[in-house]
Design an enzyme around this catalytic site. Structure first.
Site, PDB file in Angstrom:
ATOM      1  N   GLY A  27       0.806  -1.220   0.000  1.00  0.00           N
ATOM      2  CA  GLY A  27       0.000   0.000   0.000  1.00  0.00           C
ATOM      3  C   GLY A  27       0.838   1.268   0.000  1.00  0.00           C
ATOM      4  O   GLY A  27       0.438   2.280   0.588  1.00  0.00           O
ATOM      5  N   ASP A  82      -1.689   3.071  -9.591  1.00  0.00           N
ATOM      6  CA  ASP A  82      -1.492   4.034  -8.503  1.00  0.00           C
ATOM      7  C   ASP A  82      -1.935   5.433  -8.902  1.00  0.00           C
ATOM      8  O   ASP A  82      -2.349   6.224  -8.055  1.00  0.00           O
ATOM      9  CB  ASP A  82      -0.020   4.061  -8.058  1.00  0.00           C
ATOM     10  N   GLU A 150       6.633   8.764  -5.732  1.00  0.00           N
ATOM     11  CA  GLU A 150       6.650   7.381  -5.235  1.00  0.00           C
ATOM     12  C   GLU A 150       7.535   6.554  -6.149  1.00  0.00           C
ATOM     13  O   GLU A 150       7.345   6.539  -7.370  1.00  0.00           O
ATOM     14  CB  GLU A 150       5.222   6.798  -5.232  1.00  0.00           C
ATOM     15  N   LYS A 197       6.993  -8.305  14.479  1.00  0.00           N
ATOM     16  CA  LYS A 197       8.460  -8.335  14.362  1.00  0.00           C
ATOM     17  C   LYS A 197       8.940  -7.121  13.571  1.00  0.00           C
ATOM     18  O   LYS A 197       8.383  -6.791  12.518  1.00  0.00           O
ATOM     19  CB  LYS A 197       8.894  -9.621  13.641  1.00  0.00           C
ATOM     20  N   GLN A 202      13.681  -3.148  10.043  1.00  0.00           N
ATOM     21  CA  GLN A 202      15.038  -2.644  10.329  1.00  0.00           C
ATOM     22  C   GLN A 202      15.953  -2.874   9.126  1.00  0.00           C
ATOM     23  O   GLN A 202      16.720  -2.006   8.721  1.00  0.00           O
ATOM     24  CB  GLN A 202      15.636  -3.361  11.534  1.00  0.00           C
ATOM     25  N   CYS A 390     -16.773   0.434 -22.422  1.00  0.00           N
ATOM     26  CA  CYS A 390     -15.842   0.161 -23.521  1.00  0.00           C
ATOM     27  C   CYS A 390     -16.167  -1.174 -24.197  1.00  0.00           C
ATOM     28  O   CYS A 390     -17.116  -1.231 -24.968  1.00  0.00           O
ATOM     29  CB  CYS A 390     -14.407   0.246 -23.033  1.00  0.00           C
ATOM     30  N   HIS A 515     -14.260   5.113 -20.765  1.00  0.00           N
ATOM     31  CA  HIS A 515     -14.023   4.539 -19.432  1.00  0.00           C
ATOM     32  C   HIS A 515     -14.385   5.583 -18.371  1.00  0.00           C
ATOM     33  O   HIS A 515     -13.502   6.208 -17.776  1.00  0.00           O
ATOM     34  CB  HIS A 515     -12.551   4.143 -19.276  1.00  0.00           C
ATOM     35  N   GLU A 517     -15.210   5.253 -15.463  1.00  0.00           N
ATOM     36  CA  GLU A 517     -14.716   4.915 -14.119  1.00  0.00           C
ATOM     37  C   GLU A 517     -13.480   5.727 -13.739  1.00  0.00           C
ATOM     38  O   GLU A 517     -13.222   5.968 -12.561  1.00  0.00           O
ATOM     39  CB  GLU A 517     -14.432   3.409 -14.003  1.00  0.00           C
TER      40      GLU A 517
HETATM   41  N1  GLN Z   1     -10.857  -4.458 -27.049  1.00  0.00           N
HETATM   42  C1  GLN Z   1     -11.712  -3.370 -27.336  1.00  0.00           C
HETATM   43  C2  GLN Z   1     -11.033  -2.333 -28.211  1.00  0.00           C
HETATM   44  O1  GLN Z   1      -9.846  -2.334 -28.354  1.00  0.00           O
HETATM   45  C3  GLN Z   1     -12.203  -2.722 -26.044  1.00  0.00           C
HETATM   46  C4  GLN Z   1     -11.139  -2.045 -25.277  1.00  0.00           C
HETATM   47  C5  GLN Z   1     -11.506  -1.761 -23.854  1.00  0.00           C
HETATM   48  O2  GLN Z   1     -12.461  -2.332 -23.326  1.00  0.00           O
HETATM   49  N2  GLN Z   1     -10.739  -0.905 -23.199  1.00  0.00           N
HETATM   50  O3  GLN Z   1     -11.694  -1.513 -28.815  1.00  0.00           O
END
Ligand code: GLN
Length: 539
Positions: A27, A82, A150, A197, A202, A390, A515, A517
């Site tokens: 971590g 990261d 890091e 420990k 150390q 995606c 994406h 996310e």
């Molecule tokens: N393999 C697919 C592409 O290249 C989807 C890629 C992904 O899900 N990041 O378009």
């Protein structure tokens, strides 16, 4: 050279170097991000960077099953996961300068050698590679109050030596009060003798000293809570004051770590060492987040994540974090299972019945794709909530086209010579399938159809999202895709690329070529994920 000096006209950036000892994977990234978060909460302008020892030029070609998620920045860098922690903890958008792998530095040095820039000199790790590494660090630091670096791997690894030497020299050049070295070590617990420990820790400090660096702060990770008295030993043998030692037992949530750092006044010790004048950290937001996380919630949503890289849970780190944050915002518990896409293919879609909703995340190659298409088709048919990311959009489009009558609809990624590729390779991607750094990467704009589900969720018709793909919806098949119940609800501004699709008359069936996310943050979860979770609660 002026020790402890620097350009008087420019503000001196203070550096924090975070290294690791004993073992990797304890971590270090979360620790570095947490220090950054607390310093930011003190009102400082903080940047953060990961320097990795791999000879890869970037993380784009690394196998996610081995290395975990490949995180993508706005400017299209394919980085280590990261960077995702850094962005979520610091609530900031980073750039490619925040992720440097040895391969990138070496390639640059070798290119310079070929270009004759070294004027007949022998080109060596010391000084040439080390200097190039320092340039990467100092360039990324420019204009910030504090720059956190890091260093990947553990001190003592042969391949990491150059980075360690680079930060040692940099510390010498910048001066004692301009750099703090934080060493993250691990405290094993021996069940038989019921004690923690410190010997490995150390030895890990000794390894750092052998490389010429004395740590200023030691952060000791452990599985359970170590007694405070352990600090005496760590202090004496690690050579740092008692107050410069932080104990970091496993936390219920990674978002507790900034509070843990602040409670132990590690940030205070660091700013004093670096002679930075700041206010006390304002941790209101962190306290509120942790309060929300630990609240009792009676309701749960159960999600099946149909995917293929299931050996390493880190592969979809940002997806899970986006789901978690959305659930916190909706006051519901998250339950999820990893569902092997190949199992769906083998055992049929009935194994998905028990879930409130299905999520298909990104992926590459043909393995498991048929199972994902089945999962998307099942959701389209039955009204079960579906979120596709995606590859999750691509399989949904295939399922839609098949439903719309194009029985052999497929993706060119699975069947390169098929004439029914509703997902086909973008023209500028042909022939580059195996090459690194060549996908459609980073932020791109999309225009959403007014009043569509996605426009409603984003509360906007102009959005930008991060991308990482080679394949694309083939608009030649638009009719069949739409006949299957899908609508194209977002496209690139020039109308050539499909960015979002959704199903009409459906509880929630939304997919994006992007994406999302990567843009979700713990306190501001992404609207598509929030919409997905809301649909599961209301079903
Ligand atoms: N393999 C697919 C592409 O290249 C989807 C890629 C992904 O899900 N990041 O378009």
């Amino acid at each position: 050279m002026q020790l402890g000096g620097g350009d008087m006209k420019m503000k001196q950036t203070k550096y924090i170097f975070v290294t690791g000892g004993v073992l990797s994977g304890v971590g270090k990234g979360i620790s570095a991000a947490s220090i950054g978060a607390v310093l930011k909460a003190r009102g400082l302008n903080v940047n953060i960077q990961k320097c990795d020892q791999y000879l890869n030029v970037d993380a784009g070609t690394l196998n996610p099953a081995e290395h975990g998620e490949c995180f993508v920045t706005n400017d299209g860098a394919e980085t280590d996961l990261d960077l995702g922690h850094y962005e979520r903890f610091l609530d900031t958008d980073l750039t490619s300068s925040s992720s440097v792998m040895s391969g990138r530095v070496l390639r640059q040095v070798i290119d310079d050698e070929r270009a004759g820039k070294y004027l007949g000199k022998t080109v060596q790790i010391v000084p040439h590679v080390i200097t190039a590494m320092q340039e990467h660090i100092e360039n990324a630091a420019k204009g910030f109050d504090v720059h956190i670096v890091e260093v990947g791997g553990t001190v003592g690894d042969i391949e990491g030596q150059s980075w360690i030497e680079a930060i040692r020299e940099l510390g010498f050049r910048l001066g004692y009060r301009n750099c703090a070295y934080v060493h993250v070590v691990y405290l094993p617990y021996l069940g038989a003798s019921k004690e923690f420990k410190t010997k490995p820790a150390q030895n890990a400090v000794k390894d750092l000293r052998n490389a010429g660096i004395s740590p200023n702060v030691i952060l000791a990770r452990s599985e359970s809570v170590a007694p405070d008295s352990i600090k005496n030993k760590l202090s004496l043998y690690g050579g740092v004051p008692h107050e410069a030692i932080g104990l970091l037992p496993n936390a219920k949530s990674i978002y507790e770590v900034p509070l843990s750092i602040a409670n132990q006044k590690i940030d205070e010790y660091i700013v004093q060492h670096l002679e930075i004048k700041t206010k006390k950290p304002n941790l209101k937001q962190w306290k509120q987040l942790n309060k929300t996380i630990s609240e009792d919630r009676s309701q749960s949503v159960k999600i099946g994540i149909v995917a293929k890289y299931l050996d390493n849970e880190d592969t979809y780190f940002s997806v899970i974090e986006a789901l978690r944050a959305s659930c916190w915002s909706q006051k519901t518990n998250l339950e999820f299972d990893w569902v092997n896409a190949e199992k769906v293919e083998k055992d049929g879609v009935q194994i998905l019945e028990k879930y409130d909703g299905i999520l298909v995340p990104g992926g590459f190659g043909s393995r498991g794709v048929e199972g994902m298409i089945m999962a998307a088709g099942y959701c389209l048919e039955t009204g079960k909530s579906y979120l596709g990311l995606c590859l999750g959009l691509q399989v949904a489009v295939i399922a839609g086209a098949r439903r719309g009558g194009l029985k052999d609809a497929t993706s060119a990624e699975i069947h390169p010579s098929s004439k029914k590729s509703v997902i086909y390779i973008m023209s500028d991607q042909k022939g580059k399938e195996e090459t690194g750094g060549t996908m459609r990467l980073g932020e791109y704009k999309a225009s959403l159809v007014p009043k569509s589900k996605v426009a409603e969720l984003y509360k906007n018709t102009k959005v930008t999202e991060r991308h990482r793909h080679r394949y694309e919806v083939n608009l030649k098949f638009r009719k069949q895709i739409e006949k299957g119940g899908l609508v194209i609800s977002g496209q690139s501004p020039d109308g050539t690329l499909v960015e979002f699709i959704e199903a009409q008359n459906h509880n929630f069936f939304v997919a994006t070529q992007a994406h999302p996310e990567f843009k979700s943050r713990p306190t501001s979860p992404h609207p598509l994920f929030v919409g997905f979770i809301k649909s599961l609660k209301n079903k």
